[in-house]
Scaffold this motif. Structure first.
Motif, PDB file in Angstrom:
ATOM      1  N   GLU A  96       0.937  -1.277  -0.091  1.00  0.00           N
ATOM      2  CA  GLU A  96      -0.020   0.240  -0.199  1.00  0.00           C
ATOM      3  C   GLU A  96       0.792   1.095  -0.080  1.00  0.00           C
ATOM      4  OE1 GLU A  96      -3.861  -1.791   2.328  1.00  0.00           O
ATOM      5  OE2 GLU A  96      -2.205  -0.884   3.545  1.00  0.00           O
ATOM      6  N   TYR A  97       2.027   1.349   0.725  1.00  0.00           N
ATOM      7  CA  TYR A  97       2.812   2.515   0.973  1.00  0.00           C
ATOM      8  C   TYR A  97       3.456   2.565  -0.467  1.00  0.00           C
ATOM      9  CZ  TYR A  97       6.765   5.218   1.983  1.00  0.00           C
ATOM     10  OH  TYR A  97       7.677   6.316   1.862  1.00  0.00           O
ATOM     11  N   ALA A  98       3.878   1.614  -0.946  1.00  0.00           N
ATOM     12  CA  ALA A  98       4.656   1.510  -2.469  1.00  0.00           C
ATOM     13  C   ALA A  98       3.502   2.112  -3.482  1.00  0.00           C
ATOM     14  CB  ALA A  98       4.951   0.220  -2.988  1.00  0.00           C
ATOM     15  N   LEU A  99       2.607   1.648  -3.342  1.00  0.00           N
ATOM     16  CA  LEU A  99       1.547   2.088  -4.388  1.00  0.00           C
ATOM     17  C   LEU A  99       1.262   3.906  -4.093  1.00  0.00           C
ATOM     18  CD1 LEU A  99      -0.589   1.376  -6.771  1.00  0.00           C
ATOM     19  CD2 LEU A  99      -2.213   0.986  -5.024  1.00  0.00           C
ATOM     20  N   LEU A 100       1.021   4.103  -2.861  1.00  0.00           N
ATOM     21  CA  LEU A 100       0.724   5.691  -2.566  1.00  0.00           C
ATOM     22  C   LEU A 100       2.032   6.309  -3.189  1.00  0.00           C
ATOM     23  CD1 LEU A 100      -0.994   5.487   0.859  1.00  0.00           C
ATOM     24  CD2 LEU A 100      -2.005   6.047  -1.249  1.00  0.00           C
ATOM     25  N   ASP A 101       3.253   5.949  -2.771  1.00  0.00           N
ATOM     26  CA  ASP A 101       4.496   6.584  -3.343  1.00  0.00           C
ATOM     27  C   ASP A 101       4.768   6.568  -4.763  1.00  0.00           C
ATOM     28  OD1 ASP A 101       6.976   7.517  -2.543  1.00  0.00           O
ATOM     29  OD2 ASP A 101       7.860   5.873  -3.708  1.00  0.00           O
ATOM     30  N   VAL A 102       4.356   5.571  -5.620  1.00  0.00           N
ATOM     31  CA  VAL A 102       4.425   5.545  -6.934  1.00  0.00           C
ATOM     32  C   VAL A 102       3.412   6.441  -7.529  1.00  0.00           C
ATOM     33  CG1 VAL A 102       4.004   4.270  -8.991  1.00  0.00           C
ATOM     34  CG2 VAL A 102       5.510   3.293  -7.388  1.00  0.00           C
ATOM     35  N   LEU A 103       2.121   6.351  -7.143  1.00  0.00           N
ATOM     36  CA  LEU A 103       0.928   7.362  -7.457  1.00  0.00           C
ATOM     37  C   LEU A 103       1.154   8.656  -6.902  1.00  0.00           C
ATOM     38  CD1 LEU A 103      -1.963   5.175  -7.013  1.00  0.00           C
ATOM     39  CD2 LEU A 103      -0.599   5.469  -9.195  1.00  0.00           C
ATOM     40  N   ARG A 158      -0.920  -1.194 -16.018  1.00  0.00           N
ATOM     41  CA  ARG A 158       0.123  -1.928 -16.131  1.00  0.00           C
ATOM     42  C   ARG A 158       1.444  -1.595 -15.841  1.00  0.00           C
ATOM     43  NH1 ARG A 158       3.153  -0.459 -20.352  1.00  0.00           N
ATOM     44  NH2 ARG A 158       1.993   0.628 -21.881  1.00  0.00           N
ATOM     45  N   GLN A 159       1.768  -0.092 -15.902  1.00  0.00           N
ATOM     46  CA  GLN A 159       2.899   0.415 -15.406  1.00  0.00           C
ATOM     47  C   GLN A 159       3.052   0.715 -13.852  1.00  0.00           C
ATOM     48  OE1 GLN A 159       2.080   4.265 -17.893  1.00  0.00           O
ATOM     49  NE2 GLN A 159       3.890   3.879 -18.911  1.00  0.00           N
ATOM     50  N   VAL A 160       1.722   0.924 -13.369  1.00  0.00           N
ATOM     51  CA  VAL A 160       1.849   0.881 -11.801  1.00  0.00           C
ATOM     52  C   VAL A 160       1.970  -0.416 -11.198  1.00  0.00           C
ATOM     53  CG1 VAL A 160       0.145   1.298  -9.740  1.00  0.00           C
ATOM     54  CG2 VAL A 160      -0.008   2.935 -11.854  1.00  0.00           C
ATOM     55  N   ALA A 161       1.575  -1.443 -11.822  1.00  0.00           N
ATOM     56  CA  ALA A 161       1.710  -2.802 -11.370  1.00  0.00           C
ATOM     57  C   ALA A 161       3.135  -3.081 -11.586  1.00  0.00           C
ATOM     58  CB  ALA A 161       0.989  -3.974 -12.347  1.00  0.00           C
ATOM     59  N   ASP A 162       3.814  -2.745 -12.806  1.00  0.00           N
ATOM     60  CA  ASP A 162       5.244  -3.256 -12.827  1.00  0.00           C
ATOM     61  C   ASP A 162       6.112  -2.296 -11.658  1.00  0.00           C
ATOM     62  OD1 ASP A 162       4.824  -4.766 -14.807  1.00  0.00           O
ATOM     63  OD2 ASP A 162       5.439  -3.208 -16.400  1.00  0.00           O
ATOM     64  N   ALA A 163       5.603  -1.224 -11.338  1.00  0.00           N
ATOM     65  CA  ALA A 163       6.475  -0.451 -10.561  1.00  0.00           C
ATOM     66  C   ALA A 163       6.179  -0.817  -8.768  1.00  0.00           C
ATOM     67  CB  ALA A 163       5.884   1.070 -10.546  1.00  0.00           C
ATOM     68  N   VAL A 164       5.114  -1.481  -8.486  1.00  0.00           N
ATOM     69  CA  VAL A 164       5.063  -1.964  -7.204  1.00  0.00           C
ATOM     70  C   VAL A 164       5.117  -3.743  -7.197  1.00  0.00           C
ATOM     71  CG1 VAL A 164       3.517  -0.137  -6.603  1.00  0.00           C
ATOM     72  CG2 VAL A 164       2.388  -2.261  -7.518  1.00  0.00           C
ATOM     73  N   VAL A 165       5.415  -4.188  -8.304  1.00  0.00           N
ATOM     74  CA  VAL A 165       5.865  -5.568  -8.492  1.00  0.00           C
ATOM     75  C   VAL A 165       4.693  -6.256  -8.182  1.00  0.00           C
ATOM     76  CG1 VAL A 165       7.869  -7.372  -8.197  1.00  0.00           C
ATOM     77  CG2 VAL A 165       8.499  -4.889  -7.966  1.00  0.00           C
ATOM     78  N   LEU A 166       3.561  -6.047  -8.661  1.00  0.00           N
ATOM     79  CA  LEU A 166       2.554  -7.046  -8.653  1.00  0.00           C
ATOM     80  C   LEU A 166       1.730  -7.240  -9.901  1.00  0.00           C
ATOM     81  CD1 LEU A 166       0.626  -5.109  -5.666  1.00  0.00           C
ATOM     82  CD2 LEU A 166       1.541  -7.352  -5.458  1.00  0.00           C
ATOM     83  N   THR A 192      -3.032  -5.223  -8.489  1.00  0.00           N
ATOM     84  CA  THR A 192      -2.861  -3.839  -8.519  1.00  0.00           C
ATOM     85  C   THR A 192      -4.105  -3.253  -8.171  1.00  0.00           C
ATOM     86  OG1 THR A 192      -0.761  -4.028  -9.377  1.00  0.00           O
ATOM     87  CG2 THR A 192      -1.865  -1.751  -9.414  1.00  0.00           C
ATOM     88  N   THR A 193      -4.956  -3.837  -9.337  1.00  0.00           N
ATOM     89  CA  THR A 193      -6.304  -3.265  -9.086  1.00  0.00           C
ATOM     90  C   THR A 193      -7.269  -3.478  -7.990  1.00  0.00           C
ATOM     91  OG1 THR A 193      -6.458  -3.658 -11.706  1.00  0.00           O
ATOM     92  CG2 THR A 193      -8.631  -3.506 -10.564  1.00  0.00           C
ATOM     93  N   ARG A 194      -7.059  -4.643  -7.442  1.00  0.00           N
ATOM     94  CA  ARG A 194      -7.501  -4.886  -6.238  1.00  0.00           C
ATOM     95  C   ARG A 194      -7.067  -3.935  -4.995  1.00  0.00           C
ATOM     96  NH1 ARG A 194      -7.031  -9.988  -7.923  1.00  0.00           N
ATOM     97  NH2 ARG A 194      -5.338 -10.640  -6.689  1.00  0.00           N
ATOM     98  N   LEU A 195      -5.782  -3.744  -5.172  1.00  0.00           N
ATOM     99  CA  LEU A 195      -4.991  -2.725  -4.170  1.00  0.00           C
ATOM    100  C   LEU A 195      -5.478  -1.623  -4.274  1.00  0.00           C
ATOM    101  CD1 LEU A 195      -2.887  -2.553  -1.969  1.00  0.00           C
ATOM    102  CD2 LEU A 195      -1.191  -2.344  -3.418  1.00  0.00           C
ATOM    103  N   VAL A 196      -5.783  -0.840  -5.529  1.00  0.00           N
ATOM    104  CA  VAL A 196      -6.305   0.359  -5.862  1.00  0.00           C
ATOM    105  C   VAL A 196      -7.470   0.450  -5.184  1.00  0.00           C
ATOM    106  CG1 VAL A 196      -7.094   1.819  -7.672  1.00  0.00           C
ATOM    107  CG2 VAL A 196      -4.780   0.910  -7.869  1.00  0.00           C
ATOM    108  N   THR A 197      -8.551  -0.529  -5.479  1.00  0.00           N
ATOM    109  CA  THR A 197      -9.755  -0.484  -5.059  1.00  0.00           C
ATOM    110  C   THR A 197     -10.064  -0.313  -3.473  1.00  0.00           C
ATOM    111  OG1 THR A 197     -10.699  -1.749  -6.858  1.00  0.00           O
ATOM    112  CG2 THR A 197     -12.043  -1.685  -4.885  1.00  0.00           C
TER     113      THR A 197
END
Length: 156
Positions: free
Chosen positions: A43-50, A64-72, A77-82
């Motif tokens: 979650e931290y990594a996703l917030l940081d990337v975004l 897909r770029q977000v998924a690559d950046a957070v290695v998921l 990644t979609t579930r995590l975003v939700t």
């Protein structure tokens, strides 16, 4: 090359050390982020990337770029975003130039939590790296990671 080939054995040992270093770092950061901010490492990594997106050319990431950046995977990644959207930390909106595209931004609440969590993340990372540097098998990897950026991560 056989399974007992010294080169393969060395490669396997190197991979094991890298995996061990990653696990130690992620475990320490996870514990601290969960305890102090109710955030997972992902979650931290996703917030940081975004949070690093911008309105300029190429400033918004596709899923897909977000998924690559957070290695998921994209689905994870979609579930995590939700999940983070449900917590009010992220918001999705349609791309203004392509109605098929959906962007995700960090909300003000998400940015506030990220800024509160950043020192915790950095302190836990520094502590995990310092601890790992004392383990002979991990010390060269710690040095290599620190050399990637040309400097040690400062403690917060």
């Amino acid at each position: 090359m056989t399974a007992t080939d010294p080169a393969l054995t060395a490669l396997a040992q190197g991979w094991h050390a890298l995996s061990l270093l990653h696990g130690r770092i992620e475990g320490r950061i996870e514990k601290q982020l969960q305890t102090h901010h109710d955030l997972s490492v992902r979650e931290y990594a996703l917030l940081d990337v975004l949070s690093r997106q911008h309105d300029g050319e190429g400033g918004h990431l596709q899923m897909r770029q977000v998924a690559d950046a957070v290695v998921l995977s994209q689905s994870a990644t979609t579930r995590l975003v939700t999940r983070l959207e449900d917590r009010g930390l992220l918001a999705r909106y349609l791309c203004p130039t392509d109605r098929r595209g959906i962007y995700t931004n960090v909300t003000e609440e998400g940015l506030k939590l990220l800024e509160e969590a950043r020192p915790t993340n950095n302190t836990a990372l520094r502590a995990a790296m310092d601890e790992a540097a004392l383990v002979p098998e991990l010390a060269p990897l710690v040095k290599a990671v620190e050399d990637l950026q040309g400097a040690k991560v400062p403690a917060s």
